[in-house]
Scaffold this active site. Structure first.
Site: not given
Length: 339
Positions: A128, A282, A311
Site C-alpha cells: 500500500s 484491488d 487491497h
C-alpha cells in the site's frame, strides 16, 4: 519499546516548513554483513507500524534475518515516528505540517546512510503506502536500489485513488464541520465512521459476496464492519490519520525537483529490477494503474496477485496470497543485478 529512534534534528520539509527535532522510529532484523550489501528496506503502510510488517520476516521466509539486514522505518504520522500525537506545540495535533512520500524517503535515506553507512540496497518493498515508498526509493536513488517490490501500491495517487482517500477523511472533516480550526476537537471516538467509510474499499465485492469475513472470525457483515474495521481505526489518533491520508493523497514519485512532475520520466529512471504485485481485485490501487507503471519501468515484471481479497491481498492475512508474495520475493532476490 521494541524499536529504536533516529534523531534527525530540525528538518525542512518539501513544503518549506521546518519540523523541529524530527525523528524516525525504526526496527532492524538480522545483521549487516561486512560488505553492507545485504540490506532490505521495508517501509510501513498507512496506519501500520513495524509490527504489522513482521509477517514477511523470519527464518525461511523471503525476508530471512539469517541472510538479510532488514530495516523497517515507520511512516511519519504513524504515531511512532514524528507525528501529530507525539510532537510538542506548535506542531501538535492539527498543526502538524504536511509531509510527503518524498520527505519520508529522504529521511529514510539519512537513516540508512548516516546511521549504518549503507550505500547499496538489495531490495525495497512495501504494501500500500509502503509500496509507494518503494517506487519513490527506486526513482530517488536509482543507482543505490537494486530491486523494488511494491505490493498493492501505486507510483502516484491516481485520480480515483485520491477520491477514495478523500472519502475516508470526510467523516473527520464532517465532525469539524469542514472547519480546519476545529480539528483539534477530534477524538478517537470520531474514528468509528472512518472505519466504516474504508470498509467498502479494503476488500472486493466478491470477498463480501462469498462471506470470506467468516475466515477472519465474523459471522455477519455487520459484525465484521464493527469488529474489524471500526476497531482498527478506533485505535488510531485522528490527527495522525489525517496526516497520513494527506501524505497518501498527494503521493507522486515525480513531484520533486528531480522530475518536476514528469511522471513517465520518473518511472523510466528506475533502474532497479522490479516485481510489481497489485491485488487483481484491488478497488483503489488498481492493477490497471500498476500495469501502466510497469510498462515504463525498464526492468519490471507485472505480477498480479490473483485474489478476491482486494487491497488486503497484500496485507498478510490470506495464506494463498502470502505464498504468492513470498515466492515472488524469493525469485526477485535470487536474480542477479550484475548486468
Amino acid at each position: 519499546m521494541d524499536y529504536e529512534i533516529f534523531d534527525l534534528g530540525d528538518v525542512t520539509l518539501q513544503s518549506g516548513v521546518t519540523l523541529p527535532s524530527a525523528f524516525l522510529a525504526y526496527k532492524t532484523y538480522g545483521r549487516l554483513n561486512e560488505k553492507k550489501d545485504n540490506v532490505i528496506i521495508y517501509p510501513t503502510a498507512f496506519g501500520d507500524q513495524h509490527v504489522q510488517n513482521e509477517w514477511l520476516i523470519g527464518n525461511g521466509m523471503a525476508l530471512d534475518p539469517e541472510k538479510y539486514f532488514i530495516i523497517v522505518p515507520n511512516l511519519l504520522g504513524n504515531g511512532l515516528s514524528s507525528s501529530p500525537s507525539n510532537t510538542p506545540p506548535p506542531f501538535d495535533r492539527a498543526n502538524f505540517p504536511r509531509v510527503t512520500i518524498y520527505d519520508n524517503v529522504q529521511l529514510q535515506y539519512r537513516l540508512v546512510t548516516e546511521k549504518f553507512g549503507i550505500q547499496k540496497i538489495a531490495l525495497v518493498l512495501g504494501w500500500s503506502m509502503g509500496g509507494i515508498q518503494a517506487f519513490q526509493w527506486g526513482a530517488s536513488y536509482p543507482d543505490m536500489v537494486e530491486r523494488i517490490a511494491p505490493i498493492a501500491g501505486v507510483a502516484k495517487t491516481w485520480p480515483h485513488t485520491f477520491v477514495v482517500m478523500d472519502g475516508v477523511s470526510a467523516p473527520l472533516m464532517a465532525v469539524a464541520h469542514f472547519d480546519s480550526s476545529k480539528l483539534n476537537q477530534l477524538t478517537s471516538a470520531d474514528m468509528r465512521a472512518v472505519g466504516r467509510a474504508y470498509a467498502g474499499w479494503g476488500f472486493s465485492q466478491a470477498f463480501y459476496r462469498e462471506e470470506l469475513y467468516r475466515e477472519l472470525g465474523y459471522d455477519t457483515v455487520t459484525d465484521f464492519v464493527a469488529g474489524f474495521w471500526e476497531n482498527i481505526f478506533m485505535t488510531m489518533d485522528p490527527h495522525n490519520v489525517l496526516t497520513m491520508l494527506w501524505t497518501g493523497q498527494f503521493a507522486d514519485i515525480s513531484a520533486n525537483p528531480s522530475y518536476n512532475g514528469d511522471f513517465d520520466k520518473a518511472l523510466r529512471s528506475i533502474k532497479a529490477l522490479a516485481c510489481i504485485m497489485p491485488g487483481s481485485t484491488d478497488l483503489f490501487c488498481t492493477a490497471d494503474d500498476n500495469e501502466y507503471e510497469a510498462k515504463l519501468i525498464p526492468n519490471a515484471v507485472f505480477s498480479p496477485i490473483e485474489s478476491i481479497w482486494g487491497h488486503f491481498a497484500g496485507r498478510g492475512i490470506n495464506s494463498a496470497d502470502n505464498t504468492f508474495i513470498v515466492d515472488n520475493l524469493k525469485r526477485l532476490l535470487a536474480l542477479s543485478t550484475k548486468g
